[in-house]
Design a protein around this motif. Sequence first.
Motif, PDB file in Angstrom:
ATOM      1  N   ALA A 193      10.708  23.737 -62.945  1.00 46.38           N
ATOM      2  CA  ALA A 193      10.465  24.644 -61.818  1.00 46.38           C
ATOM      3  C   ALA A 193      11.285  24.140 -60.632  1.00 46.38           C
ATOM      4  O   ALA A 193      11.040  23.052 -60.124  1.00 46.38           O
TER       5      ALA A 193
ATOM      6  N   MET B  57       7.421  35.422 -63.014  1.00 48.11           N
ATOM      7  CA  MET B  57       8.386  34.447 -63.531  1.00 48.11           C
ATOM      8  C   MET B  57       7.677  33.346 -64.327  1.00 48.11           C
ATOM      9  O   MET B  57       8.173  32.897 -65.358  1.00 48.11           O
TER      10      MET B  57
ATOM     11  N   PRO C 287       9.664  26.132 -56.855  1.00 49.88           N
ATOM     12  CA  PRO C 287       9.074  27.424 -57.220  1.00 49.88           C
ATOM     13  C   PRO C 287       8.316  28.110 -56.094  1.00 49.88           C
ATOM     14  O   PRO C 287       8.031  29.291 -56.183  1.00 49.88           O
TER      15      PRO C 287
ATOM     16  N   GLN D 229       6.740  35.651 -58.343  1.00 49.93           N
ATOM     17  CA  GLN D 229       6.785  34.281 -58.868  1.00 49.93           C
ATOM     18  C   GLN D 229       5.774  34.123 -60.009  1.00 49.93           C
ATOM     19  O   GLN D 229       6.038  33.420 -60.980  1.00 49.93           O
TER      20      GLN D 229
ATOM     21  N   ILE E  28      12.012  28.050 -64.060  1.00 49.34           N
ATOM     22  CA  ILE E  28      11.634  28.984 -62.996  1.00 49.34           C
ATOM     23  C   ILE E  28      12.546  28.697 -61.817  1.00 49.34           C
ATOM     24  O   ILE E  28      12.640  27.555 -61.356  1.00 49.34           O
TER      25      ILE E  28
END
Length: 346
Positions: A201, A187, A204, A184, A115
């Motif tokens: 991540a 994602m 993130p 997000q 991510i």
Amino acid sequence: MDTEKQDAVTHAPVSQDTGNGDLLIIEDLHTHFFTHDGIVRALDGIDLVLKSGKTLGIVGESGCGKTVLALSILRLIPNPPGRIVKGSIRFQGRDLLTLTEREIRQIRGNSISMIFQEPMTSLNPVFTIGSQLAEVVTLHQKRRAGTKAQAREVAIDMLKKVGIPSPEKRVRDYPHQLSGGMCQRVMIAMALACQPMLMIADEPTTALDVTTQAQILRLMNTLKEETGTSIIMVTHDLGIVAQTCQDVAVMYTGHVVEHAGVEAIFSCPLHPYTKGLMQSIPRMGEKVRGTRLYAIPGNVPTARNMPKGCSFNTRCPEVMEICRQETPPPFRPEPLHLVRCWRYAP
Ligand SMILES: Nc1ncnc2c1ncn2[C@@H]1O[C@H](COP(=O)(O)OP(=O)(O)OP(=O)(O)O)[C@@H](O)[C@H]1O
Ligand SMILES: [Mg+2]
């Protein structure tokens, strides 16, 4: 210390686990960028371990190599100018650096997903959320999306899982119609779609407000518990580390300077840099009015002005003569506590 001399230093093995508890073991990883201005040693001998089902926090100031580390694991370092010049990245026992391009593509997105910090730049603006989700599922073959209607169902199901309200409507939306927090979540849905063993991540929640940040972190924790996915959480926020991680690796100028369990890092930091980071966190209940928050003196050295010896020696309140001469190797004062500082030489 130059690379040859560094070789002569016996590295303490980073993994104490000979069984199958370690999902990822990185040893002596060097990733360099060969630029017109010279060599940038973005990763200069990284050692770290991620245990199965755990969240490992990677913390450190801007430019210390966190993103380069994440991209190195996925073998996504742009070449030129970058190259992984040395080391090993063992994932489920296989060294990712020895895999063919085809094999590493199988790992990416299937066993390891990522991510990125800016969800808007990772989503395609000209396709709906639903079609992008369905594509990920179809590509990775874990759940065949089949017909268009089935693909839509799969996408709705994924959006539900990550807590997006009215998912039936949202699948038809384009990325610009969603807020940063919603993007997000999309994602995260994509990253988890193929049920990876490891999710990386990279900051993130940096682009999100604190309330949305807390929601996203809770969501990641819940999904981790449900799926058993291990997480590498890249962040410069120690609050996020305390909330989400079981283990921590503190990075400074391309080195992991300290690596231990989260309680040990917060209650008993050993490296002078980690101690400085801890002192710079404001604490509830402490008298703060009239006192300045601690800041580590000086600046992070760049590739051009990297000091000889330990790269923290110009800012270190505990500096000794050897620190100005030689780079400390990783020492292990406790079985599960690794620190790169001459103060802990046996
Ligand atoms: N493509 C590149 N070419 C040259 N140098 C690069 C390149 N990508 C990264 N670097 C250098 O590698 C070092 C580590 O960068 P990296 O992006 O990993 O930092 P970071 O810890 O993720 O910082 P931030 O917290 O700001 O995201 C920096 O000195 C950076 O300038
Ligand atoms: Mg970064």
